[in-house]
Design an enzyme around this catalytic site. Structure first.
Site, mmCIF file in Angstrom:
data_model
loop_
_atom_site.group_PDB
_atom_site.id
_atom_site.type_symbol
_atom_site.label_atom_id
_atom_site.label_comp_id
_atom_site.label_asym_id
_atom_site.label_seq_id
_atom_site.Cartn_x
_atom_site.Cartn_y
_atom_site.Cartn_z
ATOM 1 C CE1 TYR A 290 0.678 0.715 4.511
ATOM 2 C CE2 TYR A 290 -0.337 -1.462 4.618
ATOM 3 C CZ TYR A 290 0.378 -0.438 5.221
ATOM 4 O OH TYR A 290 0.812 -0.582 6.524
ATOM 5 C CB CYS A 291 1.193 4.342 0.582
ATOM 6 S SG CYS A 291 1.608 6.086 0.366
ATOM 7 N N PRO A 292 2.513 2.673 -2.520
ATOM 8 C CG PRO A 292 2.048 1.908 -4.676
ATOM 9 C CD PRO A 292 1.384 2.265 -3.378
ATOM 10 C CE LYS B 92 5.735 0.730 1.638
ATOM 11 N NZ LYS B 92 4.887 1.420 0.655
#
Length: 286
Positions: A147-149, A160
């Site tokens: 998420y939120c790459p 991550k």
């Protein structure tokens, strides 16, 4: 160049990592803007601020354009999460008691500009130095499925554990990171995967939202193979900043800063009032 930013003669330390459930994430965004203004005006040393918020999902402006955003927010609220829209770019992230946030706030002048890349590299260098004793190899680069790459996702063995963002206000540059210290990275990612699933419901959107794959996210505790608490990371942070030669002094907002804070607080409250966001119901479980 990245290490140069970390070699500040003095660091003003504002530790807000133990404020508990009454500490709202909207306050954090107003505080960082206030500190950017103070640093940019030359009335404050460079700042390192640490902060933790309990069960909160922070949305980016693009998330509010999801076709079924009300349903998606209701889902998060039922799960016991507050929902806040940040005042900068990026997409949805999860904050809870196992996630440590760090803001580094530097002054920028016409003579001494800070390139966007420099800010990211400084935070990457700081985290790599903090975690060096644990014998892990930290990579920076987008982790697809997270998420939120972003291009400065931090990962270990492809998983991550942190994401970095930047905000610039009135001559101050805030470089912000969230570090998942404890808990399950996959569980946090599953929450956001479901948020997007409910928010899109298969409908085409102008903006491309991430297809979240929970398996590509983890906490540092999971990746290092032992419990690694927020407090342990805080100690590593102070030691690392001192190793770059800086003197640390503890502080809080003062004087003129409170006036700036009230202005920035009003702005972010107004921004959030434009989105149908409600507080979690009493007794809601994660």
């Amino acid at each position: 160049m990245s290490h140069e930013l970390l070699r500040q003669p003095k660091w003003r330390v504002i530790d807000q990592s133990h404020f508990g459930s009454l500490f709202d994430a909207k306050q954090s965004f107003a505080i960082d803007d206030t500190l950017c203004t103070a640093v940019g005006a030359g009335r404050s040393d460079a700042v390192v601020r640490t902060w933790v918020h309990e069960n909160t999902v922070v949305l980016g402006a693009a998330d509010t354009k999801l076709p079924y955003i009300d349903e998606a927010i209701s889902f998060l609220r039922r799960r016991g999460y507050r929902v806040v829209v940040r005042n900068s770019g990026g997409l949805a992230v999860v904050l809870d008691s196992g996630v440590l946030n760090i803001s580094l706030i530097f002054p920028e002048t016409k003579k001494h500009t800070i390139a966007i890349e420099q800010g990211y590299e400084a935070m990457y260098a700081l985290i790599a130095a903090m975690l060096a004793p644990y014998g892990v190899n930290i990579e920076a680069g987008e982790v697809v499925g997270s998420y939120c790459p972003g291009s400065y996702d931090l990962s270990i063995n492809g998983k991550k554990f942190a994401g970095i963002s930047q905000r610039r206000v009135r001559g101050g540059v805030a470089v912000q990171i969230y570090l998942c210290a404890t808990g399950s990275g996959a569980e946090r990612a599953e929450l956001i995967r479901r948020f997007y699933e409910l928010g899109r419901q298969g409908k085409e959107t102008k903006f491309t939202y991430p297809d979240v794959v929970p398996a590509v996210m983890a906490s540092l505790s999971e990746l290092v193979g032992r419990a690694l608490s927020v407090d342990e990371l805080l100690i590593a942070l102070w030691r690392t900043l001192q190793s770059f030669g800086g003197a640390l002094h503890s502080s809080a907002l003062d004087g003129e800063e409170w006036g700036w804070y009230e202005q920035y607080w009003a702005r972010i409250v107004e921004r959030n009032a434009n989105v149908s966001i409600e507080e979690p119901t009493e007794g809601a479980k994660r």
